[in-house]
Design a protein around this motif. Sequence first.
Motif, PDB file in Angstrom:
ATOM      1  N   UNK A 110      41.479  30.610  46.488  1.00 17.22           N
ATOM      2  CA  UNK A 110      42.314  29.914  45.504  1.00 17.22           C
ATOM      3  C   UNK A 110      43.785  29.983  45.917  1.00 17.22           C
ATOM      4  N   UNK A 111      44.198  31.103  46.479  1.00 17.34           N
ATOM      5  CA  UNK A 111      45.572  31.215  46.962  1.00 17.34           C
ATOM      6  C   UNK A 111      45.842  30.233  48.101  1.00 17.34           C
ATOM      7  N   UNK A 112      44.855  30.065  48.973  1.00 15.90           N
ATOM      8  CA  UNK A 112      45.008  29.092  50.067  1.00 15.90           C
ATOM      9  C   UNK A 112      45.076  27.673  49.518  1.00 15.90           C
ATOM     10  N   UNK A 113      44.290  27.400  48.473  1.00 12.02           N
ATOM     11  CA  UNK A 113      44.333  26.091  47.823  1.00 12.02           C
ATOM     12  C   UNK A 113      45.723  25.838  47.238  1.00 12.02           C
ATOM     13  N   UNK A 114      46.306  26.865  46.636  1.00  9.92           N
ATOM     14  CA  UNK A 114      47.654  26.738  46.070  1.00  9.92           C
ATOM     15  C   UNK A 114      48.657  26.323  47.143  1.00  9.92           C
ATOM     16  N   UNK A 115      48.581  26.972  48.294  1.00 13.04           N
ATOM     17  CA  UNK A 115      49.513  26.676  49.375  1.00 13.04           C
ATOM     18  C   UNK A 115      49.358  25.242  49.886  1.00 13.04           C
ATOM     19  N   UNK A 116      48.119  24.794  49.998  1.00 16.39           N
ATOM     20  CA  UNK A 116      47.862  23.470  50.578  1.00 16.39           C
ATOM     21  C   UNK A 116      48.138  22.326  49.612  1.00 16.39           C
ATOM     22  N   UNK A 117      48.015  22.580  48.307  1.00 16.15           N
ATOM     23  CA  UNK A 117      48.121  21.496  47.337  1.00 16.15           C
ATOM     24  C   UNK A 117      49.194  21.728  46.266  1.00 16.15           C
ATOM     25  N   UNK A 118      50.022  22.744  46.472  1.00 22.27           N
ATOM     26  CA  UNK A 118      51.121  23.023  45.550  1.00 22.27           C
ATOM     27  C   UNK A 118      50.622  23.160  44.111  1.00 22.27           C
ATOM     28  N   UNK A 119      49.508  23.856  43.953  1.00 26.14           N
ATOM     29  CA  UNK A 119      48.898  24.032  42.638  1.00 26.14           C
ATOM     30  C   UNK A 119      49.396  25.318  41.988  1.00 26.14           C
ATOM     31  N   UNK A 120      49.150  25.414  40.695  1.00 23.35           N
ATOM     32  CA  UNK A 120      49.385  26.670  39.982  1.00 23.35           C
ATOM     33  C   UNK A 120      48.063  27.421  39.908  1.00 23.35           C
ATOM     34  N   UNK A 121      48.119  28.735  40.024  1.00 25.03           N
ATOM     35  CA  UNK A 121      46.890  29.529  39.958  1.00 25.03           C
ATOM     36  C   UNK A 121      47.114  30.738  39.069  1.00 25.03           C
ATOM     37  N   UNK A 122      46.037  31.222  38.489  1.00 25.28           N
ATOM     38  CA  UNK A 122      46.105  32.402  37.635  1.00 25.28           C
ATOM     39  C   UNK A 122      44.737  33.057  37.580  1.00 25.28           C
ATOM     40  N   UNK A 123      44.703  34.318  37.169  1.00 24.77           N
ATOM     41  CA  UNK A 123      43.409  34.984  37.013  1.00 24.77           C
ATOM     42  C   UNK A 123      43.426  35.878  35.787  1.00 24.77           C
ATOM     43  N   UNK A 124      42.219  36.141  35.275  1.00 20.82           N
ATOM     44  CA  UNK A 124      42.009  37.097  34.201  1.00 20.82           C
ATOM     45  C   UNK A 124      41.016  38.133  34.701  1.00 20.82           C
ATOM     46  N   UNK A 125      41.353  39.398  34.537  1.00 22.62           N
ATOM     47  CA  UNK A 125      40.503  40.469  35.024  1.00 22.62           C
ATOM     48  C   UNK A 125      39.591  40.970  33.905  1.00 22.62           C
ATOM     49  N   UNK A 126      38.320  41.113  34.220  1.00 22.23           N
ATOM     50  CA  UNK A 126      37.333  41.591  33.242  1.00 22.23           C
ATOM     51  C   UNK A 126      37.114  43.084  33.444  1.00 22.23           C
ATOM     52  N   UNK A 127      37.406  43.868  32.416  1.00 23.07           N
ATOM     53  CA  UNK A 127      37.219  45.318  32.505  1.00 23.07           C
ATOM     54  C   UNK A 127      35.753  45.697  32.299  1.00 23.07           C
ATOM     55  N   UNK A 128      35.058  44.930  31.447  1.00 24.85           N
ATOM     56  CA  UNK A 128      33.622  45.124  31.226  1.00 24.85           C
ATOM     57  C   UNK A 128      32.978  43.747  31.148  1.00 24.85           C
ATOM     58  N   UNK A 129      31.647  43.712  31.168  1.00 31.42           N
ATOM     59  CA  UNK A 129      30.976  42.417  31.090  1.00 31.42           C
ATOM     60  C   UNK A 129      31.166  41.759  29.721  1.00 31.42           C
ATOM     61  N   UNK A 130      31.607  42.533  28.736  1.00 30.07           N
ATOM     62  CA  UNK A 130      31.900  41.962  27.413  1.00 30.07           C
ATOM     63  C   UNK A 130      33.120  41.054  27.453  1.00 30.07           C
TER      64      UNK A 130
END
Length: 357
Positions: free
Chosen positions: A67-87
């Motif tokens: 996704x970071x490589x996609x950002x560089x190639x297409x000038x996109x915005x990226x973000x993530x959410x981290x899951x601490x548990x499967x809930x």
Amino acid sequence: MRKVCWMPVLLLAAGIVALASCEAKKEPAKTDASAAEKPAKAFVAGLVTDVGGIDDKSFNQSAWEGIQRFKQDFNAEIKYLQSETDANYIPNLSTFADEELDIIVAPGFLFEQPLTEVAGKFPNQKFLLIDSVISDKSNVASAVFAANEGSFLVGVAAALKTQEMKKNAVGYLVGMDFSIMREFEAGFEAGVKAVDPNMKIYVEIANSFSDAQKGQTLAAKLYDLGVGVIYHAAGATGNGAIKEAKDRRSNGQDVWVIGVDKDQYEDGIYDGTHSAILTSMLKRVDTAAYDVSKMVYEGKFPGGQTITFDLANKGVGIPEKNPNLDDAAVAKIREFEQKIIAKEITVPTAPSRAATN
């Protein structure tokens, strides 16, 4: 006769005309607000991690790198959410869906059920599920890997190195004993047996993809059984196996570990220059995340479809550089690789122990 001088009158008239002309030029042009161009909406790609975290040196990290490589190639915005548990899976997926991201990536088969639920609630949101399949949702694209094929190659590597070490046993450490994880084991077993049908394969199940301490304990158990090479398919749990191999090599023991999902050579460095990683079984999770994001960007989202990454399209395999394998071993591995691509060898998807377990 009285003369009339017209010059001042003419000059005054000319001045009035010129002034009027200037004032007319100063009047701003009227703008139709509805016709004004609006700034283009940025393309936004999001990743929801599983419990291993964004820097698990495995699936999540590899997907994020794509996704970071996609950002560089297409000038996109990226973000993530981290899951601490499967809930956290459903809430995190729903949070990004509420934000109407252009593509939401869910890396791993553990997302299959949560994503099925969320995709049903957000039919206009585009999702990518990596390493599992949801075929009945037109807003979900699925990417799967022929892990058995890539695992066959590292099985060959493990067996060749074990023979070189004058040993007769290898180990397989898995995070959880799901059917999809047995494909790794099946390929690894077939690769080992292709080199030496009599070589022993010990299997340890951690029942976790996020417990590095458990991974180190189980790796120690396998090495103590006489195993020379361990293949881990355990996510962050496998980091413990890598640490155990590093510790033992630092103390002069000749043991090795095989990485998974991404090239883990750097993770195995133990003295500044040498690595305990024999080789790695690459699953190009980064390529899957990049390629499908690109498809969405280009208006070609493969919703409801399954894309398979295998040896033939370089979706799985071993790294180009393998410093801890000699040229003869690499040549042998590449020979088997070509036979699989040519369909001269069919790699099983279930290990032999599946018949009794």
